[in-house]
Motif scaffolding. Structure first.
Motif, PDB file in Angstrom:
ATOM      1  N   THR A  76       0.842  -1.187   0.081  1.00 36.40           N
ATOM      2  CA  THR A  76       0.049  -0.101  -0.195  1.00 36.40           C
ATOM      3  C   THR A  76       0.975   1.137  -0.036  1.00 36.40           C
ATOM      4  O   THR A  76       1.948   1.222   0.217  1.00 36.40           O
ATOM      5  CB  THR A  76      -0.875  -0.173   1.187  1.00 36.40           C
ATOM      6  N   PRO A  77       0.410   2.467  -0.304  1.00 35.32           N
ATOM      7  CA  PRO A  77       1.111   3.696  -0.272  1.00 35.32           C
ATOM      8  C   PRO A  77       1.934   3.861   1.111  1.00 35.32           C
ATOM      9  O   PRO A  77       2.771   4.334   1.176  1.00 35.32           O
ATOM     10  CB  PRO A  77       0.152   4.815  -0.715  1.00 35.32           C
ATOM     11  N   ARG A  78       0.888   3.649   2.108  1.00 35.84           N
ATOM     12  CA  ARG A  78       1.452   3.909   3.390  1.00 35.84           C
ATOM     13  C   ARG A  78       2.615   2.854   3.880  1.00 35.84           C
ATOM     14  O   ARG A  78       3.672   3.317   4.387  1.00 35.84           O
ATOM     15  CB  ARG A  78       0.319   3.960   4.482  1.00 35.84           C
ATOM     16  N   GLU A  79       2.424   1.569   3.340  1.00 34.49           N
ATOM     17  CA  GLU A  79       3.589   0.623   3.676  1.00 34.49           C
ATOM     18  C   GLU A  79       4.770   1.058   2.956  1.00 34.49           C
ATOM     19  O   GLU A  79       5.732   0.977   3.533  1.00 34.49           O
ATOM     20  CB  GLU A  79       2.949  -0.725   3.134  1.00 34.49           C
ATOM     21  N   ALA A  80       4.707   1.404   1.722  1.00 32.87           N
ATOM     22  CA  ALA A  80       5.747   1.798   0.828  1.00 32.87           C
ATOM     23  C   ALA A  80       6.535   2.966   1.370  1.00 32.87           C
ATOM     24  O   ALA A  80       7.652   3.159   1.769  1.00 32.87           O
ATOM     25  CB  ALA A  80       5.401   2.051  -0.527  1.00 32.87           C
ATOM     26  N   MET A  81       5.702   3.924   2.171  1.00 40.18           N
ATOM     27  CA  MET A  81       6.351   5.073   2.682  1.00 40.18           C
ATOM     28  C   MET A  81       7.212   4.783   3.901  1.00 40.18           C
ATOM     29  O   MET A  81       8.076   5.212   4.107  1.00 40.18           O
ATOM     30  CB  MET A  81       5.114   6.240   3.170  1.00 40.18           C
ATOM     31  N   ALA A  82       6.569   3.839   4.663  1.00 40.46           N
ATOM     32  CA  ALA A  82       7.062   3.476   5.886  1.00 40.46           C
ATOM     33  C   ALA A  82       8.419   2.703   5.780  1.00 40.46           C
ATOM     34  O   ALA A  82       9.509   3.000   6.277  1.00 40.46           O
ATOM     35  CB  ALA A  82       6.134   2.338   6.706  1.00 40.46           C
ATOM     36  N   VAL A  83       8.222   1.809   4.631  1.00 44.07           N
ATOM     37  CA  VAL A  83       9.706   1.231   4.370  1.00 44.07           C
ATOM     38  C   VAL A  83      10.873   2.082   3.706  1.00 44.07           C
ATOM     39  O   VAL A  83      11.890   2.083   4.116  1.00 44.07           O
ATOM     40  CB  VAL A  83       9.221   0.108   3.337  1.00 44.07           C
ATOM     41  N   ALA A  84      10.425   3.138   2.824  1.00 44.74           N
ATOM     42  CA  ALA A  84      11.335   4.162   2.393  1.00 44.74           C
ATOM     43  C   ALA A  84      11.969   4.782   3.715  1.00 44.74           C
ATOM     44  O   ALA A  84      13.166   5.224   3.394  1.00 44.74           O
ATOM     45  CB  ALA A  84      10.457   4.925   1.401  1.00 44.74           C
ATOM     46  N   VAL A  85      11.202   5.240   4.467  1.00 43.68           N
ATOM     47  CA  VAL A  85      11.562   6.175   5.749  1.00 43.68           C
ATOM     48  C   VAL A  85      12.674   5.228   6.420  1.00 43.68           C
ATOM     49  O   VAL A  85      13.774   5.811   6.865  1.00 43.68           O
ATOM     50  CB  VAL A  85      10.439   6.740   6.677  1.00 43.68           C
ATOM     51  N   ALA A  86      12.473   4.053   6.680  1.00 42.00           N
ATOM     52  CA  ALA A  86      13.001   3.184   7.378  1.00 42.00           C
ATOM     53  C   ALA A  86      14.557   2.837   6.852  1.00 42.00           C
ATOM     54  O   ALA A  86      15.328   2.935   7.316  1.00 42.00           O
ATOM     55  CB  ALA A  86      12.405   1.693   7.826  1.00 42.00           C
ATOM     56  N   LEU A  87      14.101   2.737   5.336  1.00 46.37           N
ATOM     57  CA  LEU A  87      15.535   2.556   4.635  1.00 46.37           C
ATOM     58  C   LEU A  87      16.278   3.673   4.516  1.00 46.37           C
ATOM     59  O   LEU A  87      17.640   3.527   4.662  1.00 46.37           O
ATOM     60  CB  LEU A  87      15.252   1.763   3.198  1.00 46.37           C
ATOM     61  N   SER A  88      15.703   4.510   4.547  1.00 48.43           N
ATOM     62  CA  SER A  88      16.583   5.803   4.390  1.00 48.43           C
ATOM     63  C   SER A  88      17.453   6.127   5.655  1.00 48.43           C
ATOM     64  O   SER A  88      18.438   7.073   5.615  1.00 48.43           O
ATOM     65  CB  SER A  88      15.375   7.147   4.237  1.00 48.43           C
ATOM     66  N   ARG A  89      16.997   5.817   6.677  1.00 47.15           N
ATOM     67  CA  ARG A  89      17.691   5.900   8.090  1.00 47.15           C
ATOM     68  C   ARG A  89      18.921   5.084   8.058  1.00 47.15           C
ATOM     69  O   ARG A  89      19.999   5.198   8.873  1.00 47.15           O
ATOM     70  CB  ARG A  89      16.943   5.496   9.235  1.00 47.15           C
ATOM     71  N   SER A  90      19.044   3.949   7.016  1.00 47.31           N
ATOM     72  CA  SER A  90      20.211   3.192   7.098  1.00 47.31           C
ATOM     73  C   SER A  90      21.318   3.620   6.124  1.00 47.31           C
ATOM     74  O   SER A  90      21.116   3.401   4.772  1.00 47.31           O
ATOM     75  CB  SER A  90      20.007   1.712   6.867  1.00 47.31           C
ATOM     76  N   GLU A  91      22.318   4.517   6.453  1.00 46.36           N
ATOM     77  CA  GLU A  91      23.281   4.995   5.575  1.00 46.36           C
ATOM     78  C   GLU A  91      24.579   4.265   5.829  1.00 46.36           C
ATOM     79  O   GLU A  91      25.642   4.849   5.383  1.00 46.36           O
ATOM     80  CB  GLU A  91      23.316   6.560   5.782  1.00 46.36           C
ATOM     81  N   HIS A  92      24.503   3.221   6.506  1.00 47.05           N
ATOM     82  CA  HIS A  92      25.884   2.817   6.787  1.00 47.05           C
ATOM     83  C   HIS A  92      26.358   2.010   5.787  1.00 47.05           C
ATOM     84  O   HIS A  92      25.644   1.523   4.873  1.00 47.05           O
ATOM     85  CB  HIS A  92      25.415   1.609   8.062  1.00 47.05           C
ATOM     86  N   VAL A  93      27.715   2.293   5.568  1.00 45.48           N
ATOM     87  CA  VAL A  93      28.178   1.598   4.269  1.00 45.48           C
ATOM     88  C   VAL A  93      27.986   0.261   3.893  1.00 45.48           C
ATOM     89  O   VAL A  93      27.973  -0.198   3.072  1.00 45.48           O
ATOM     90  CB  VAL A  93      29.949   2.063   4.470  1.00 45.48           C
ATOM     91  N   LEU A  94      27.760  -0.627   4.996  1.00 47.15           N
ATOM     92  CA  LEU A  94      27.414  -2.105   4.775  1.00 47.15           C
ATOM     93  C   LEU A  94      26.102  -2.117   4.229  1.00 47.15           C
ATOM     94  O   LEU A  94      25.714  -3.322   3.643  1.00 47.15           O
ATOM     95  CB  LEU A  94      27.444  -2.810   6.040  1.00 47.15           C
ATOM     96  N   PHE A  95      25.021  -1.274   4.350  1.00 49.19           N
ATOM     97  CA  PHE A  95      23.571  -1.436   4.163  1.00 49.19           C
ATOM     98  C   PHE A  95      23.380  -0.425   3.080  1.00 49.19           C
ATOM     99  O   PHE A  95      22.090  -0.774   2.524  1.00 49.19           O
ATOM    100  CB  PHE A  95      22.937  -1.562   5.427  1.00 49.19           C
ATOM    101  N   ALA A  96      23.987   0.607   2.737  1.00 45.50           N
ATOM    102  CA  ALA A  96      23.408   1.598   1.949  1.00 45.50           C
ATOM    103  C   ALA A  96      23.057   1.062   0.459  1.00 45.50           C
ATOM    104  O   ALA A  96      21.888   1.414  -0.095  1.00 45.50           O
ATOM    105  CB  ALA A  96      24.508   2.692   1.786  1.00 45.50           C
ATOM    106  N   ARG A  97      23.992   0.070  -0.170  1.00 45.50           N
ATOM    107  CA  ARG A  97      23.654  -0.118  -1.791  1.00 45.50           C
ATOM    108  C   ARG A  97      22.520  -1.051  -1.679  1.00 45.50           C
ATOM    109  O   ARG A  97      21.524  -1.385  -2.371  1.00 45.50           O
ATOM    110  CB  ARG A  97      24.843  -0.994  -2.078  1.00 45.50           C
ATOM    111  N   ASP A  98      22.257  -2.141  -0.710  1.00 44.59           N
ATOM    112  CA  ASP A  98      21.292  -2.982  -0.362  1.00 44.59           C
ATOM    113  C   ASP A  98      20.008  -2.239  -0.095  1.00 44.59           C
ATOM    114  O   ASP A  98      18.840  -2.528  -0.406  1.00 44.59           O
ATOM    115  CB  ASP A  98      21.508  -4.004   0.754  1.00 44.59           C
ATOM    116  N   SER A  99      20.022  -1.360   0.721  1.00 39.03           N
ATOM    117  CA  SER A  99      19.070  -0.343   0.839  1.00 39.03           C
ATOM    118  C   SER A  99      18.044   0.328  -0.405  1.00 39.03           C
ATOM    119  O   SER A  99      17.113   0.040  -0.597  1.00 39.03           O
ATOM    120  CB  SER A  99      19.185   0.831   1.898  1.00 39.03           C
TER     121      SER A  99
END
Length: 244
Positions: A76-99
């Protein structure tokens, strides 16, 4: 990235691109391989039944009909928004590309109307950003592989006082926190559990040394914080109480 993962990601990249498509050169740059490798991969996708279309000319490229492959999930649009926000918080070098690739797969699976709604909602969210020192990318990858495969690491480490040591450690957990990232490990030099700032590890190599660590103690407090697993640790049933 191995070839199987690249083929899947390549198909998702083309689906996300829609009618615009991508040239072989763009795809080669995106996946950090040669144009010839991309052309072989595209041929393999075509033989596997992926509905590829090739457009000739200066503006030409490859595309795939999004309607011809069924997405595994519908957000759903809200689910996608929630995932996008959560992934955007992970800027660590290990996870940035996979995010980024995870979010790309979600975007590729969404109908355009829902995607537009999710983008509009996400644009109304802002994240507080606290800049923290990132570890070297190659060092971080060696650390992660040692953690995953329970291997002993030989590291070159500079402590807070500027003293440099070389030691062998048995990595336990990568810890991502608000003030940086850390590695908890059993240290052969000190013969005890230690916490290492990952950005202070200047060199890391996996070894064939046998594991020596005694039975695990309680999890360490890191930088004044308790540590915990990511939510549900990929076991969604843990999010819900057990019926009584």
């Amino acid at each position: 990235m191995n070839r199987i993962d690249r083929l899947y990601a390549l198909a998702e990249e083309l689906r996300a691109a829609g009618a615009r498509g991508r040239t072989a050169r763009q795809l080669a740059a995106r996946f950090e391989v040669s144009v010839r490798t991309i052309e072989r991969d595209l041929s393999a996708l075509g033989q596997a039944g992926v509905p590829l279309a090739a457009k000739q000319g200066r503006t030409g490229g490859y595309s795939v009909d999004r309607a011809m492959s069924l997405p595994p999930l519908n957000f759903t649009p809200r689910e996608a928004m929630a995932v996008a926000v959560a992934l955007s918080r992970s800027e660590h070098v290990l996870f940035a590309r996979d995010s980024r690739t995870a979010l790309q797969k979600i975007v590729a699976a969404m109908p355009q109307r829902d995607l537009d709604e999710a983008r509009t909602a996400t644009a109304k969210v802002r994240l507080l950003v606290q800049r923290t020192p990132d570890p070297d990318g190659e060092v971080a990858e060696q650390i992660w592989r040692a953690v995953r495969h329970s291997q002993v690491l030989r590291i070159q480490y500079t402590d807070v006082g500027g003293v440099e040591t070389v030691r062998e450690i048995e990595p336990q957990h990568v810890v991502v926190g608000p003030n940086g990232s850390y590695l908890t490990a059993w240290c052969h030099l000190r013969q005890e559990d230690r916490v290492f700032r990952m950005d202070r590890i200047t060199k890391a190599e996996r070894t064939a040394t046998l594991l020596l660590r005694p039975p695990a103690s309680d999890e360490l407090h890191v930088d004044g914080y308790e540590t915990r697993l990511p939510d549900a640790a990929l076991h969604p049933e843990d999010l819900f109480p057990t019926p009584t």
